[in-house]
Design a protein around this motif. Structure first.
Motif, PDB file in Angstrom:
ATOM      1  N   PHE A 228       0.844  -1.189   0.000  1.00  0.00           N
ATOM      2  CA  PHE A 228       0.000   0.000   0.000  1.00  0.00           C
ATOM      3  C   PHE A 228       0.886   1.247   0.000  1.00  0.00           C
ATOM      4  N   ALA A 229       0.278   2.385  -0.221  1.00  0.00           N
ATOM      5  CA  ALA A 229       1.018   3.644  -0.177  1.00  0.00           C
ATOM      6  C   ALA A 229       1.119   4.121   1.269  1.00  0.00           C
ATOM      7  N   PRO A 230       2.278   4.007   1.892  1.00  0.00           N
ATOM      8  CA  PRO A 230       2.408   4.394   3.303  1.00  0.00           C
ATOM      9  C   PRO A 230       2.242   5.900   3.491  1.00  0.00           C
ATOM     10  N   LYS A 231       1.508   6.265   4.544  1.00  0.00           N
ATOM     11  CA  LYS A 231       1.245   7.667   4.832  1.00  0.00           C
ATOM     12  C   LYS A 231       1.609   7.959   6.291  1.00  0.00           C
ATOM     13  N   PRO A 232       2.692   8.667   6.529  1.00  0.00           N
ATOM     14  CA  PRO A 232       3.050   9.011   7.901  1.00  0.00           C
ATOM     15  C   PRO A 232       1.959   9.855   8.558  1.00  0.00           C
ATOM     16  N   THR A 233       1.555   9.487   9.762  1.00  0.00           N
ATOM     17  CA  THR A 233       0.572  10.288  10.490  1.00  0.00           C
ATOM     18  C   THR A 233       1.242  11.429  11.247  1.00  0.00           C
ATOM     19  N   GLU A 234       2.549  11.369  11.334  1.00  0.00           N
ATOM     20  CA  GLU A 234       3.355  12.460  11.858  1.00  0.00           C
ATOM     21  C   GLU A 234       4.557  12.584  10.926  1.00  0.00           C
ATOM     22  N   GLU A 235       5.223  13.710  10.976  1.00  0.00           N
ATOM     23  CA  GLU A 235       6.399  13.877  10.128  1.00  0.00           C
ATOM     24  C   GLU A 235       7.469  12.878  10.539  1.00  0.00           C
ATOM     25  N   LEU A 236       7.937  12.077   9.579  1.00  0.00           N
ATOM     26  CA  LEU A 236       8.987  11.117   9.879  1.00  0.00           C
ATOM     27  C   LEU A 236      10.263  11.852  10.280  1.00  0.00           C
ATOM     28  N   GLN A 237      10.915  11.307  11.286  1.00  0.00           N
ATOM     29  CA  GLN A 237      12.174  11.893  11.705  1.00  0.00           C
ATOM     30  C   GLN A 237      13.206  11.680  10.601  1.00  0.00           C
ATOM     31  N   ALA A 238      13.927  12.770  10.259  1.00  0.00           N
ATOM     32  CA  ALA A 238      14.962  12.686   9.221  1.00  0.00           C
ATOM     33  C   ALA A 238      15.995  11.642   9.649  1.00  0.00           C
ATOM     34  N   PRO A 239      16.631  10.969   8.683  1.00  0.00           N
ATOM     35  CA  PRO A 239      16.600  11.220   7.250  1.00  0.00           C
ATOM     36  C   PRO A 239      15.755  10.216   6.458  1.00  0.00           C
ATOM     37  N   ALA A 240      14.567   9.889   6.927  1.00  0.00           N
ATOM     38  CA  ALA A 240      13.687   8.955   6.215  1.00  0.00           C
ATOM     39  C   ALA A 240      12.643   9.735   5.418  1.00  0.00           C
ATOM     40  N   ARG A 241      12.246   9.169   4.271  1.00  0.00           N
ATOM     41  CA  ARG A 241      11.210   9.807   3.463  1.00  0.00           C
ATOM     42  C   ARG A 241      10.422   8.736   2.728  1.00  0.00           C
ATOM     43  N   ILE A 242       9.203   9.075   2.349  1.00  0.00           N
ATOM     44  CA  ILE A 242       8.342   8.176   1.587  1.00  0.00           C
ATOM     45  C   ILE A 242       8.468   8.510   0.107  1.00  0.00           C
TER      46      ILE A 242
END
Length: 335
Positions: A228-242
């Protein structure tokens, strides 16, 4: 057989561990940690066995059954010691795809227990509540009753049984099997939780995978892939990104406590979404984790040494009822 059994059986006053060793050699190294090695000819794993006196893990957070010190496939390692400090009572001094049962109140019976009263941590035992502070998974609560354990290793599997009764309505028989299926590059965890008490068991369980793909540092070489398309419910802590259906890193995590973490949504109520791949392009290996129950919650956590997509499922078991679930890990080489 009987003499071997006697050497490796270690009992606390309230805990009986029965070991049947028909096909494998059970070893207790100089450290005295009871362990078993299993293999299906494709995958090989070394498993630390629960023991109240000499077990590798004696903390009160995670299920004691199924601590995997090492798992190798085609010369590649997938698990290992990801932490620097070791203490058998430390809440997270544990390895492999270990599981924690955590209810809304933290543990079964915790909220209603008064200071000095008892509560239940599934897979661990009956614990004492010291005060009125909220449940904290990092605390070392006193283990009052570890229950009864049965451990049966074989050539390609280990069966664990944990029976517990807190005397106040919470009771269960929990069976967990670690299996290396014949002819497959897989590890399968099979679970059966039977409620033998008078209280409803309502909790969640998740695998804290602690992947260590060839023990390489966590950074841009690591990719997590979801159906599925993952959707962070909070801003992911750097340095991770979708990026689409993938979670990637923009830089390598540092050695001084750097972490990337956060809750993730976007999954449906179908068990088909319980499917995530973790790959390391530098090592050229990956692992696909699948489950047969819908995801109830998903949390992503990683530090320099390990990456963990924590998939939760919900468990509701009435008195006399049984709940089953299965998690499989498929190991592969990247093309």
């Amino acid at each position: 057989m009987r003499s071997n059994r006697a050497k490796i059986r270690r009992l606390a006053s309230a805990l009986k561990v029965l070991l049947a060793v028909p096909f494998i050699m059970m070893t207790a190294q100089a450290s005295g940690i009871p362990q078993a090695e299993i293999s299906n000819g494709i995958v090989k794993a070394r498993i630390y066995l629960p023991d109240p006196e000499h077990g590798y893990y004696r903390g009160v957070r995670f299920d004691w059954s199924g601590v995997i010190a090492s798992l190798t496939y085609k010369g590649h390692e997938f698990f290992g010691q990801w932490f620097a400090k070791y203490d058998p009572l430390l809440h997270d001094a544990i390895m492999g795809p270990v599981e924690e049962f955590r209810s809304e109140q933290g543990a079964e019976g915790y909220a209603e227990a008064k200071p000095g009263g008892l509560f239940v941590k599934i897979g661990v035992g009956v614990l004492r509540k010291p005060d009125n502070e909220p449940y904290n998974f990092e605390r070392t609560y006193t283990l009052v009753n570890p229950g009864r354990r049965i451990v049966r290793p074989a050539a390609d599997r280990v069966d664990f049984v944990h029976e517990l009764n807190n005397g106040e309505g919470y009771a269960y028989r929990y069976t967990k099997t670690l299996l290396l299926p014949h002819g497959k590059a897989q590890l399968v965890l099979e679970h059966v939780l039977k409620n033998t008490g008078t209280r409803v068991i309502d909790t969640e369980v998740y695998d804290h995978d602690f992947y260590m793909l060839d023990h390489l540092s966590i950074g841009p070489d690591i990719r997590l892939k979801f159906l599925f398309a993952p959707k962070p419910t909070e801003e992911l802590q750097a340095p991770a990104r979708i990026d689409g259906n993938e979670l990637r890193y923009t830089s390598e995590l540092g050695p001084d406590g750097d972490s990337a973490h956060g809750p993730i949504a976007g999954f449906s109520d179908s068990p088909l979404d319980n499917n995530v791949r973790v790959e390391n392009v530098k090592a050229g290996i990956g692992v696909r984790e699948t489950g047969d129950r819908p995801i109830s919650k998903l949390y992503f956590w990683s530090i320099r040494t390990t990456v963990c997509p924590e998939i939760y499922i919900h468990i509701h078991v009435g008195p006399g009822q049984t709940f089953k679930w299965r998690t499989a890990y498929e190991f592969y080489l990247l093309k």
